[in-house]
Design an enzyme around this catalytic site. Structure first.
Site, mmCIF file in Angstrom:
data_model
loop_
_atom_site.group_PDB
_atom_site.id
_atom_site.type_symbol
_atom_site.label_atom_id
_atom_site.label_comp_id
_atom_site.label_asym_id
_atom_site.label_seq_id
_atom_site.Cartn_x
_atom_site.Cartn_y
_atom_site.Cartn_z
ATOM 1 N N LYS A 13 7.531 14.721 -7.869
ATOM 2 C CA LYS A 13 6.765 13.561 -8.361
ATOM 3 C C LYS A 13 5.367 13.530 -7.750
ATOM 4 C CE LYS A 13 9.627 10.542 -6.671
ATOM 5 N NZ LYS A 13 10.591 11.486 -6.041
ATOM 6 N N ARG A 88 11.687 1.822 -7.383
ATOM 7 C CA ARG A 88 12.868 2.600 -7.006
ATOM 8 C C ARG A 88 14.146 1.793 -7.177
ATOM 9 N NH1 ARG A 88 10.069 6.253 -3.317
ATOM 10 N NH2 ARG A 88 11.401 8.010 -2.793
HETATM 11 P P1 ADP Z 1 8.621 14.192 -4.508
HETATM 12 O O1 ADP Z 1 7.299 13.492 -4.451
HETATM 13 O O2 ADP Z 1 9.332 13.981 -5.810
HETATM 14 O O3 ADP Z 1 9.483 13.891 -3.336
HETATM 15 P P2 ADP Z 1 7.099 16.627 -3.901
HETATM 16 O O4 ADP Z 1 6.011 16.632 -4.916
HETATM 17 O O5 ADP Z 1 6.745 16.255 -2.512
HETATM 18 O O6 ADP Z 1 8.343 15.753 -4.455
HETATM 19 O O7 ADP Z 1 7.773 18.075 -3.934
HETATM 20 C C1 ADP Z 1 8.885 18.389 -3.063
HETATM 21 C C2 ADP Z 1 8.729 19.819 -2.522
HETATM 22 O O8 ADP Z 1 8.859 20.759 -3.589
HETATM 23 C C3 ADP Z 1 7.347 20.097 -1.908
HETATM 24 O O9 ADP Z 1 7.518 21.010 -0.858
HETATM 25 C C4 ADP Z 1 6.562 20.708 -3.057
HETATM 26 O O10 ADP Z 1 5.516 21.562 -2.575
HETATM 27 C C5 ADP Z 1 7.641 21.501 -3.783
HETATM 28 N N1 ADP Z 1 7.445 21.551 -5.244
HETATM 29 C C6 ADP Z 1 6.870 20.631 -6.057
HETATM 30 N N2 ADP Z 1 6.889 21.023 -7.353
HETATM 31 C C7 ADP Z 1 7.517 22.227 -7.364
HETATM 32 C C8 ADP Z 1 7.868 23.150 -8.410
HETATM 33 N N3 ADP Z 1 7.602 22.898 -9.707
HETATM 34 N N4 ADP Z 1 8.519 24.289 -8.052
HETATM 35 C C9 ADP Z 1 8.820 24.534 -6.760
HETATM 36 N N5 ADP Z 1 8.523 23.710 -5.723
HETATM 37 C C10 ADP Z 1 7.876 22.571 -6.018
HETATM 38 P P1 ADP Z 2 9.899 11.309 -1.749
HETATM 39 O O1 ADP Z 2 8.540 11.644 -2.307
HETATM 40 O O2 ADP Z 2 10.497 12.452 -1.040
HETATM 41 O O3 ADP Z 2 10.825 10.726 -2.769
HETATM 42 P P2 ADP Z 2 8.597 9.009 -0.668
HETATM 43 O O4 ADP Z 2 7.417 9.458 0.099
HETATM 44 O O5 ADP Z 2 8.375 8.508 -2.050
HETATM 45 O O6 ADP Z 2 9.650 10.201 -0.671
HETATM 46 O O7 ADP Z 2 9.388 7.904 0.129
HETATM 47 C C1 ADP Z 2 9.806 8.115 1.458
HETATM 48 C C2 ADP Z 2 10.644 6.917 1.885
HETATM 49 O O8 ADP Z 2 9.836 5.725 1.854
HETATM 50 C C3 ADP Z 2 11.844 6.608 1.009
HETATM 51 O O9 ADP Z 2 12.979 7.381 1.336
HETATM 52 C C4 ADP Z 2 12.044 5.117 1.305
HETATM 53 O O10 ADP Z 2 12.654 4.931 2.575
HETATM 54 C C5 ADP Z 2 10.608 4.612 1.427
HETATM 55 N N1 ADP Z 2 10.089 4.138 0.129
HETATM 56 C C6 ADP Z 2 9.062 4.665 -0.580
HETATM 57 N N2 ADP Z 2 8.866 3.981 -1.720
HETATM 58 C C7 ADP Z 2 9.812 2.999 -1.745
HETATM 59 C C8 ADP Z 2 10.157 1.970 -2.678
HETATM 60 N N3 ADP Z 2 9.505 1.813 -3.844
HETATM 61 N N4 ADP Z 2 11.186 1.142 -2.358
HETATM 62 C C9 ADP Z 2 11.858 1.274 -1.199
HETATM 63 N N5 ADP Z 2 11.599 2.231 -0.288
HETATM 64 C C10 ADP Z 2 10.588 3.093 -0.551
#
Ligand code: ADP
Ligand code: ADP
Ligand code: ZN
Length: 213
Positions: A13, A88
């Site tokens: 995302k 979320r």
């Molecule tokens: P989210 O915001 O949904 O938690 P991230 O954008 O931080 O996810 O991506 C999670 C991990 O996967 C990061 O280490 C990112 O660099 C990697 N990643 C993101 N998109 C891809 C993809 N299309 N293929 C492989 N790895 C990816």
């Molecule tokens: P990821 O990209 O891996 O999904 P985020 O950076 O979005 O992780 O979020 C990290 C943490 O911050 C979540 O696991 C949660 O504890 C908190 N968090 C972020 N956004 C929200 C939300 N909208 N509601 C509740 N907790 C949140």
């Protein structure tokens, strides 16, 4: 244009939201980044949020909703934004919906980045984050130019505390219980678009831009 990114933790995302923000010139609003900035600066909000985040739990809606509504009320969000990590929960989505309805506005697209659970744990253990500028890398798939150093700002990259495998399992459970119902919520509003998040990041982005136009 107002866009919401949906998907499991680690689905990509944030990666896609940053590319969307740049292409469409709208702010990337990440509640996770806002919480991490508060933790880094030692604020009261940061202290409260950290207790939940470290356990892989959601920060309570009361804390989260206010932060988000304040953020999208700022002038740079006037022409739209891409929300990453919010809403979320159904109550969060409802509050956002009410706030937008009052302004005679609505969400244009909810982009669901689909990645099966099996792929997630691997992605998270390879994720490296810059806590200074919010950039994200992957040691195999999206490596920085210089190992351990942020391309954008030169800071040191870290494995987030909540990206350890035990915590990731919890976050996936929380995702399925509390966040996945949003897929039906936004399907019902006619704005849900699903893309295959297992593809390389550039291909995922192509699929998204062909939806957004
Ligand atoms: P989210 O915001 O949904 O938690 P991230 O954008 O931080 O996810 O991506 C999670 C991990 O996967 C990061 O280490 C990112 O660099 C990697 N990643 C993101 N998109 C891809 C993809 N299309 N293929 C492989 N790895 C990816
Ligand atoms: P990821 O990209 O891996 O999904 P985020 O950076 O979005 O992780 O979020 C990290 C943490 O911050 C979540 O696991 C949660 O504890 C908190 N968090 C972020 N956004 C929200 C939300 N909208 N509601 C509740 N907790 C949140
Ligand atoms: Zn950086």
């Amino acid at each position: 244009m107002k866009i919401i990114m949906l998907g499991a933790p680690g689905a990509g995302k944030g990666t896609q939201a940053k590319m969307i923000a740049e292409r469409y010139q709208i702010p990337h609003v990440s509640t996770g980044d806002i919480f991490r900035a508060n933790i880094k600066n030692g604020t009261e909000l940061g202290k409260q949020a950290k207790e939940y985040m470290d356990k892989g739990l959601l920060v309570p809606d009361e804390l989260t909703v206010k932060i988000l509504l304040d953020r999208v009320a700022q002038p740079d969000c006037k022409n739209g934004y891409v929300l990453d990590g919010f809403p979320r929960t159904i109550p969060q989505a409802e509050v956002l919906d009410e706030a937008l309805t009052k302004l005679n506005e609505s969400i244009d697209y909810a982009v669901n980045v689909e990645v099966p659970d099996e792929n997630i744990v691997k992605r998270m253990s390879g994720r490296r984050a810059c806590l200074k500028c919010g950039a994200t890398y992957h040691i195999e798939h999206i490596p920085p130019k210089q190992e351990g150093i942020c391309d954008t700002c030169g800071s040191e990259l870290v494995l987030r505390d909540d990206d350890k495998p035990e915590t990731v399992q919890n976050r996936l459970k929380v995702y399925h219980e509390q966040t996945q119902p949003l897929i039906d919520f936004y399907t019902g509003k006619g704005v849900l678009k699903t893309v295959d998040g297992t593809q390389p990041m550039e291909k995922v982005f192509e699929d998204i831009t062909s939806i957004l136009g």
